[in-house]
Design an enzyme around this catalytic site. Structure first.
Site, PDB file in Angstrom:
ATOM      1  N   THR A  39       0.809  -1.226   0.000  1.00 43.19           N
ATOM      2  CA  THR A  39       0.000   0.000   0.000  1.00 43.19           C
ATOM      3  C   THR A  39       0.838   1.270   0.000  1.00 43.19           C
ATOM      4  OG1 THR A  39      -0.182  -0.245   2.405  1.00 43.19           O
ATOM      5  CG2 THR A  39      -2.001  -1.081   1.080  1.00 43.19           C
ATOM      6  N   HIS A  44       6.568  -0.605   7.082  1.00 45.54           N
ATOM      7  CA  HIS A  44       6.718   0.146   8.328  1.00 45.54           C
ATOM      8  C   HIS A  44       6.886  -0.838   9.489  1.00 45.54           C
ATOM      9  CE1 HIS A  44       2.518  -0.845   9.119  1.00 45.54           C
ATOM     10  NE2 HIS A  44       2.160  -0.258   7.973  1.00 45.54           N
ATOM     11  N   HIS A  47       5.014  -4.069   9.854  1.00 40.86           N
ATOM     12  CA  HIS A  47       5.350  -5.216   8.997  1.00 40.86           C
ATOM     13  C   HIS A  47       6.530  -6.017   9.535  1.00 40.86           C
ATOM     14  CE1 HIS A  47       3.442  -2.481   5.882  1.00 40.86           C
ATOM     15  NE2 HIS A  47       2.776  -3.597   5.703  1.00 40.86           N
ATOM     16  N   LYS A  81     -10.231  -2.811   9.210  1.00 38.19           N
ATOM     17  CA  LYS A  81     -10.510  -1.492   8.635  1.00 38.19           C
ATOM     18  C   LYS A  81     -11.990  -1.158   8.807  1.00 38.19           C
ATOM     19  CE  LYS A  81      -6.315  -0.953   7.063  1.00 38.19           C
ATOM     20  NZ  LYS A  81      -5.742  -2.098   7.770  1.00 38.19           N
ATOM     21  N   ARG A  85     -10.534   1.188   1.574  1.00 39.58           N
ATOM     22  CA  ARG A  85      -9.319   1.886   1.192  1.00 39.58           C
ATOM     23  C   ARG A  85      -9.462   2.511  -0.187  1.00 39.58           C
ATOM     24  NH1 ARG A  85      -4.380  -2.300   2.567  1.00 39.58           N
ATOM     25  NH2 ARG A  85      -4.802  -2.619   4.775  1.00 39.58           N
ATOM     26  N   GLN A 174      -6.974 -13.985  -1.478  1.00 37.29           N
ATOM     27  CA  GLN A 174      -5.918 -14.389  -0.563  1.00 37.29           C
ATOM     28  C   GLN A 174      -5.991 -15.889  -0.275  1.00 37.29           C
ATOM     29  OE1 GLN A 174      -4.717 -11.814   2.634  1.00 37.29           O
ATOM     30  NE2 GLN A 174      -4.314 -13.548   3.976  1.00 37.29           N
ATOM     31  N   ASP A 195      -4.905 -10.479  13.222  1.00 35.07           N
ATOM     32  CA  ASP A 195      -6.036  -9.965  12.460  1.00 35.07           C
ATOM     33  C   ASP A 195      -6.223 -10.704  11.138  1.00 35.07           C
ATOM     34  OD1 ASP A 195      -3.713  -8.972  11.335  1.00 35.07           O
ATOM     35  OD2 ASP A 195      -4.503  -6.972  10.954  1.00 35.07           O
ATOM     36  N   LYS A 230      -1.203   0.673  18.786  1.00 35.32           N
ATOM     37  CA  LYS A 230      -0.238   0.013  17.911  1.00 35.32           C
ATOM     38  C   LYS A 230       1.160   0.582  18.103  1.00 35.32           C
ATOM     39  CE  LYS A 230      -3.107  -1.663  14.095  1.00 35.32           C
ATOM     40  NZ  LYS A 230      -3.335  -1.599  12.627  1.00 35.32           N
ATOM     41  N   LYS A 233       3.729   3.934  15.826  1.00 36.52           N
ATOM     42  CA  LYS A 233       3.019   5.154  15.477  1.00 36.52           C
ATOM     43  C   LYS A 233       3.589   6.309  16.301  1.00 36.52           C
ATOM     44  CE  LYS A 233      -0.137   3.294  12.730  1.00 36.52           C
ATOM     45  NZ  LYS A 233      -0.261   3.630  11.303  1.00 36.52           N
ATOM     46  N   THR A 234       3.789   7.453  15.666  1.00 36.10           N
ATOM     47  CA  THR A 234       4.235   8.653  16.361  1.00 36.10           C
ATOM     48  C   THR A 234       3.288   9.791  15.999  1.00 36.10           C
ATOM     49  OG1 THR A 234       5.654   9.461  14.559  1.00 36.10           O
ATOM     50  CG2 THR A 234       6.622   7.867  16.099  1.00 36.10           C
TER      51      THR A 234
END
Length: 425
Positions: A39, A44, A47, A81, A85, A174, A195, A230, A233-234
């Site tokens: 995506t 990040h 992953h 989600k 998306r 998938q 998930d 999570k 994340k910042t």
């Protein structure tokens, strides 16, 4: 300790589809896969669990398949989600697939005559399907009631956003990945985040219906903090694996600042440190948490893995700068990253030409002194620094030779008051 026992000790086993998975893995080398949706043009921190899990399996002698979703990425996984998306173009997806494929080479060994890791793209085996063929050969094996029972589908259908037929079809695509990988690569195990449980069991069910195969599934827990949010994340967004998005220094500092309540889990799940060293670090936190030995060790291990020794060395140099180390061998981007919360003033570059810019005026331009007189007193007291080198001559003229990088000069008053001057053309 056997491989599966080590995974359990590290907290990496969330669910398995079969109680006999440990014995099955121990019996002989197996082939497994984990999928990654392209995506963005970088992976990040979220992953990393998947990459590190594949790496652990590969190092244990199993064959690890890293599957990039060039096809499924066109739809987007609805799992977790709340809304659909935005769909990416084929060109964007191709660029993203190429970029994250390069990043995976940091984690997995794709080389050699008989590689125990392979990089695959599911677009290669799905792009040839016609819609009618897919419905006839795949869709007929997929009971709709099974799909509706999946949590990822129920949560969306019960909300206002609903779910499009496009996203509803993601599970079929998938699931077929697992069937294809079983047929073509002998893959019998799919691993994924917690998930992904619904997608994994859908693939197992499809392989059973189409080929009578008995396949396995395993999930790891999502990488979260003790407060349930999570990891990775910042305030500025995700912590990326690409140095162009998140510099090695920022990456290092993220792990350097992990909370004491989270660092033990990160050491277990994300590093290859021995049980003995991790337990020693646990003891160190109990005895003197302020030393932050666990966080430093975590930051070193992960920065070296993602950015190599060169990236770790750059991150260390950058970190030392904040503690007064002389500034050298850093570029504009690194300096701006280090001093992102420091006041910055733009000055025409020609101010450095000729006789240069007077040191007293530089300190007033930077806001470190209210007047030349105050700047003079700072120098007289030994508290003026240019690029962390002390300056005590009030007649000193600054030129391009005093730049710390291409356009940046770092000024400091006292021990901790920093400011940047940026000299643009």
């Amino acid at each position: 300790m056997q491989f599966f026992d080590d995974l359990q000790w590290r907290g990496l086993i969330h669910q398995t589809t079969d109680d006999g998975l440990a014995a099955w893995l121990h019996k002989q080398p197996r082939t497994l896969y984990a999928g990654f949706d392209p995506t963005a043009d970088s992976l990040h921190v979220g992953h990393m669990m998947g990459l590190i899990m594949l790496r652990r399996y590969q190092q244990a002698g199993h064959t690890a398949l890293a599957v990039v979703g060039g096809a499924t990425g066109m739809i987007g996984d609805p799992s977790g989600k709340s809304a659909e998306r935005n769909l990416l173009s084929k060109d964007d997806l191709e660029r993203n697939v190429a970029a994250i494929g390069e990043q995976m080479k940091r984690f997995l060994d794709f080389g050699g005559a008989k590689p125990t890791a392979k990089l695959l793209n599911n677009f290669d085996w799905t792009s040839g399907w016609s819609y009618l063929e897919f419905l006839r050969d795949i869709g007929k094996n997929f009971p709709v009631n099974v799909m509706l029972a999946k949590d990822s589908v129920k949560s969306r259908l019960g909300g206002d956003a609903g779910m499009s037929y496009t996203e509803f079809s993601y599970m079929l695509l998938q699931a077929y990945d697992f069937v294809h990988l079983y047929k073509e690569h002998g893959c019998e195990l799919q691993a994924g985040g917690s998930d992904q449980w619904g997608n994994i069991t859908a693939g197992i069910d499809l392989a059973r219906r189409m080929h009578g195969a008995h396949l396995f599934g395993q999930t790891w827990p999502l990488l979260t903090k003790s407060d349930g949010t999570k990891m990775g994340k910042t305030e500025g967004g995700a912590v990326w694996l690409s140095p162009d998005r998140t510099s090695p220094y920022e990456f290092f500092q993220y792990w350097r600042n992990v909370d004491d309540s989270d660092v033990g889990g990160c050491l277990r799940m994300l590093t290859e440190l021995s049980h003995e060293e991790i337990e020693s670090l646990d003891k160190s936190r109990e005895d003197d948490a302020a030393k932050r030995e666990s966080q430093v060790r975590l930051a070193e291990e992960l920065t070296r893995l993602v950015h190599g020794q060169e990236g770790l060395d750059a991150a260390r140099r950058a970190s030392e700068v904040l503690f007064g180390a002389e500034i050298a061998e850093l570029d504009d981007r690194q300096l701006v990253s280090i001093f992102r919360d420091v006041p910055s003033t733009e000055v025409p570059r020609d101010r450095l030409a000729g006789d240069g810019l007077g040191i007293l005026e530089a300190f007033t331009l930077a806001g470190l002194s209210k007047s030349n007189g105050e700047a003079r007193r700072t120098l007289g007291n030994g508290g003026a620094y240019v690029n962390n080198r002390r300056v005590d001559d009030p007649k000193r003229q600054l030129t391009t030779a005093d730049l710390a990088s291409e356009t940046v000069m770092v000024l400091r008053s006292g021990k901790k008051r920093y400011a940047l001057l940026r000299f643009a053309e």
